[in-house]
Design an enzyme around this catalytic site. Structure first.
Site, mmCIF file in Angstrom:
data_model
loop_
_atom_site.group_PDB
_atom_site.id
_atom_site.type_symbol
_atom_site.label_atom_id
_atom_site.label_comp_id
_atom_site.label_asym_id
_atom_site.label_seq_id
_atom_site.Cartn_x
_atom_site.Cartn_y
_atom_site.Cartn_z
ATOM 1 C CG HIS A 236 -1.957 -1.061 1.219
ATOM 2 N ND1 HIS A 236 -3.298 -0.785 1.255
ATOM 3 C CD2 HIS A 236 -1.862 -2.422 1.161
ATOM 4 C CE1 HIS A 236 -3.990 -1.921 1.220
ATOM 5 N NE2 HIS A 236 -3.127 -2.916 1.170
ATOM 6 C CG ASP B 122 -4.829 1.949 2.287
ATOM 7 O OD1 ASP B 122 -5.649 1.004 2.341
ATOM 8 O OD2 ASP B 122 -3.711 1.828 1.763
#
Length: 215
Positions: free
Chosen positions: A18, A124
């Site tokens: 990520h 995110d």
């Protein structure tokens, strides 16, 4: 005197899969020379990131307090790369505890900018709770995932309906996404195979779901 640049706040989940796409996006945005970029993460991840930022970069790395031991995790466990799968779920749950500190962090940025909020928060896909913070503080909010659009649509469909649990074979279809053809259970990650529909990391807006009205 030059007009201050608009601030973009970026906040990836604590995993290399990520953080790396977020950093790539930050560096791409930086090339426009039109924005100040504030990249947020936990202390150990920020420490590691420092070596990945070009010397001439203006990206600001900002730490958000996090103590893994407070959440039943081993000391200094701030990235999924060092955790077995069951503890990755624990880290995901623990990440919701960052909400108050993140709100304070955004409030501090607003104060530093004399009452002007950041241009946007890019968070995110696992941090749906950041949308609530953004809404409370009047900041535009966007969710970013490094996955491709097709794969992400399949992922969302499987999580939403868990179609593999309603068939007798190892193959199944996505009823709301016929274009995706058939899947085999061996293609599913452990997190989905272990889910039964009652799992808190599936059902809560605070972890995976994006609140209504979020970009």
């Amino acid at each position: 005197m030059a007009e201050p640049k608009e601030n973009i706040v970026m906040f990836p989940f604590m995993a290399q899969g990520h953080i790396i796409p977020f950093l790539a996006l930050a560096l791409h945005i930086e090339k426009t020379k039109s924005f100040t970029i504030t990249f947020v993460n936990t202390p150990l991840n920020i420490k590691k990131l420092k070596s990945s930022i070009p010397p001439d970069s203006s990206i600001k790395l900002l730490e958000i307090p996090f103590n893994s031991s407070d959440h039943g995790l081993p000391p200094n466990s701030e990235n999924t790369d060092i955790l077995p799968y069951p503890l990755i779920i624990s880290l995901l749950h623990a990440s919701t505890s960052l909400k108050p500190a993140f709100k304070t962090l955004i409030e501090d940025i607003i104060e530093e900018q004399e009452g002007k909020p950041p241009l946007c928060i890019i968070a995110d896909i696992f941090f749906g709770w950041t949308a609530t913070v953004a809404k409370d503080l009047g900041v535009f909010h966007a969710i970013f995932s490094g996955a491709g659009g097709f794969g992400l649509a399949c992922y969302y469909s499987v999580w939403s309906a868990l179609p593999h649990r309603g068939v007798d074979s190892d193959e199944f279809e996505l009823k709301d996404f016929k274009e995706a053809s058939r899947f085999h259970v061996s293609q599913l990650p452990l997190s989905i195979l272990a889910a039964d529909g009652s799992d808190s990391w599936v059902n809560t807006d605070e972890v995976l779901a994006v609140p209504k009205g979020s970009a």
